[in-house]
Design a protein around this motif. Structure first.
Motif, PDB file in Angstrom:
ATOM      1  N   ASP A   1       0.890  -1.133  -0.171  1.00  0.00           N
ATOM      2  CA  ASP A   1      -0.007   0.082   0.020  1.00  0.00           C
ATOM      3  C   ASP A   1       0.976   1.140   0.119  1.00  0.00           C
ATOM      4  O   ASP A   1       1.732   1.367   1.038  1.00  0.00           O
ATOM      5  N   VAL A   2       0.689   2.288  -1.071  1.00  0.00           N
ATOM      6  CA  VAL A   2       1.365   3.326  -0.995  1.00  0.00           C
ATOM      7  C   VAL A   2       0.388   4.535  -1.035  1.00  0.00           C
ATOM      8  O   VAL A   2      -0.332   4.323  -2.233  1.00  0.00           O
ATOM      9  N   LYS A   3       0.626   5.459  -0.156  1.00  0.00           N
ATOM     10  CA  LYS A   3      -0.243   6.600  -0.402  1.00  0.00           C
ATOM     11  C   LYS A   3       0.414   7.945  -0.970  1.00  0.00           C
ATOM     12  O   LYS A   3       1.585   7.792  -0.743  1.00  0.00           O
ATOM     13  N   ILE A   4      -0.224   8.623  -1.511  1.00  0.00           N
ATOM     14  CA  ILE A   4       0.252   9.706  -2.537  1.00  0.00           C
ATOM     15  C   ILE A   4      -0.824  10.922  -2.407  1.00  0.00           C
ATOM     16  O   ILE A   4      -1.890  10.630  -2.889  1.00  0.00           O
ATOM     17  N   GLY A   5      -0.518  12.146  -2.073  1.00  0.00           N
ATOM     18  CA  GLY A   5      -1.238  13.417  -2.183  1.00  0.00           C
ATOM     19  C   GLY A   5      -1.181  14.304  -3.421  1.00  0.00           C
ATOM     20  O   GLY A   5       0.178  14.516  -3.594  1.00  0.00           O
ATOM     21  N   VAL A   6      -2.141  14.487  -4.141  1.00  0.00           N
ATOM     22  CA  VAL A   6      -1.881  15.424  -5.181  1.00  0.00           C
ATOM     23  C   VAL A   6      -2.643  16.564  -5.112  1.00  0.00           C
ATOM     24  O   VAL A   6      -3.697  16.743  -4.194  1.00  0.00           O
ATOM     25  N   SER A   7      -2.638  17.676  -6.037  1.00  0.00           N
ATOM     26  CA  SER A   7      -3.299  18.839  -5.802  1.00  0.00           C
ATOM     27  C   SER A   7      -4.756  18.914  -6.130  1.00  0.00           C
ATOM     28  O   SER A   7      -5.157  17.833  -7.031  1.00  0.00           O
TER      29      SER A   7
ATOM     30  N   SER B   1       1.142  17.642 -10.045  1.00  0.00           N
ATOM     31  CA  SER B   1       1.770  18.261  -8.802  1.00  0.00           C
ATOM     32  C   SER B   1       1.563  17.705  -7.676  1.00  0.00           C
ATOM     33  O   SER B   1       0.387  17.299  -7.257  1.00  0.00           O
ATOM     34  N   ILE B   2       2.514  17.549  -6.620  1.00  0.00           N
ATOM     35  CA  ILE B   2       2.385  17.133  -5.504  1.00  0.00           C
ATOM     36  C   ILE B   2       2.534  18.220  -4.451  1.00  0.00           C
ATOM     37  O   ILE B   2       3.503  18.889  -4.359  1.00  0.00           O
ATOM     38  N   PRO B   3       1.424  18.364  -3.750  1.00  0.00           N
ATOM     39  CA  PRO B   3       1.567  19.801  -2.870  1.00  0.00           C
ATOM     40  C   PRO B   3       2.282  19.515  -1.786  1.00  0.00           C
ATOM     41  O   PRO B   3       2.659  18.610  -1.381  1.00  0.00           O
TER      42      PRO B   3
END
Length: 272
Positions: A179-185, A259-261
């Motif tokens: 499981d990999v989490k990532i936040g995006v704009s 983009s990754i904020p």
């Protein structure tokens, strides 16, 4: 006088004969009993259920069974010679109690080791976590479980503690999920983000196609939309899969214009 002397000799002769007979019978009981005990232990070792047990368990059970059988044989021989059985058992019980109190911690570890070896919550070679300790199981002894950590340390965990704690076995199954989490704009196209993440999973040669990789939104945070990428892989390939995804995740998003904020603070100054 001669008659009295003859009676004494006859009495001593009878007593001597009786005691010699009892001693010989006691020796026969010991010899036959020991051989019979060994035969019973060997016979037990040939049972199918017994053969499936761990070698450490069978070794312990053999020793325990021998001790019980030998004790029974020697108590029987001592009883034949006139030694009070009650007194003998009382002495043995007192000695056992004293030894048990002196070795209370070791006996707890010993019992825990038996539970682990019999019920097998994990096996040698598994990666486990329990009570703040984690590592690959190198050896399971009767008192301690030896772990090798990834930074090349050796951890000896008492079996008494281990058997009474929750254990997470990461090697118990053939496959694991990464499981990999990532936040995006918030300005990002969510469908495109899902496409990019699934494309990244498809480039990982150690990721499994069944179950198929999955991408979903898990949270709308203050400054980003949180996505999770879930990929199944073989247990032995877990770390390689995780590192591949982490190494290439930002590259894939950058190439797709996502983009990754990051946290930032805007400061506004006013002139009085």
């Amino acid at each position: 006088m001669q008659e009295i002397f003859s009676n004494v000799l006859r009495t001593l002769s009878e007593l001597g004969t009786t005691y010699i007979f009892k001693i010989l019978l006691a020796i026969i009981i010991v010899v036959v009993g020991v051989k019979l005990s060994r035969f019973l232990v060997k016979l037990l070792g040939k049972l199918p259920a017994y053969e499936n047990l761990d070698k450490t368990v069978t070794s312990f059970l053999n020793g325990l069974l021998k001790a019980i059988l030998y004790a029974t044989v020697f108590i029987s021989a001592a009883t034949l010679l006139g030694v009070p059985t009650t007194s003998l058992i009382t002495v043995l019980g007192s000695c056992g109690l004293a030894i048990g109190l002196a070795l209370q911690g070791s006996l707890s570890n010993f019992a825990g080791g038996l539970m682990i070896l019999i019920f097998k919550p994990f096996k040698v070679g598994d990666y486990i976590v329990s009570g703040g300790n984690e590592g690959i199981v190198r050896e399971i002894t009767i008192l301690y479980t030896i772990l090798d950590t990834y930074d090349n340390k050796i951890v000896s965990v008492p079996n008494g503690t281990l058997s009474n704690s929750s254990i997470t076995d990461f090697s118990g199954k053939d496959t694991r999920r990464v499981d990999v989490k990532i936040g995006v704009s918030y300005a990002s196209d969510t469908d495109k983000v899902k496409e990019l993440l699934l494309g990244l999973a498809g480039k990982c040669d150690k990721a499994l196609s069944d179950p198929a990789p999955f991408v979903g939104i898990t949270e709308y945070s203050d400054s980003s939309i949180i996505f999770v990428l879930r990929v199944w892989t073989r247990t032995e390939n877990y770390w390689d899969t995780l590192f591949f995804i982490n190494d290439n995740l930002k590259k894939a998003l950058d190439e797709g214009g996502i983009s990754i904020p990051f946290p930032q603070v805007d400061v506004h100054m006013k002139n009085d």
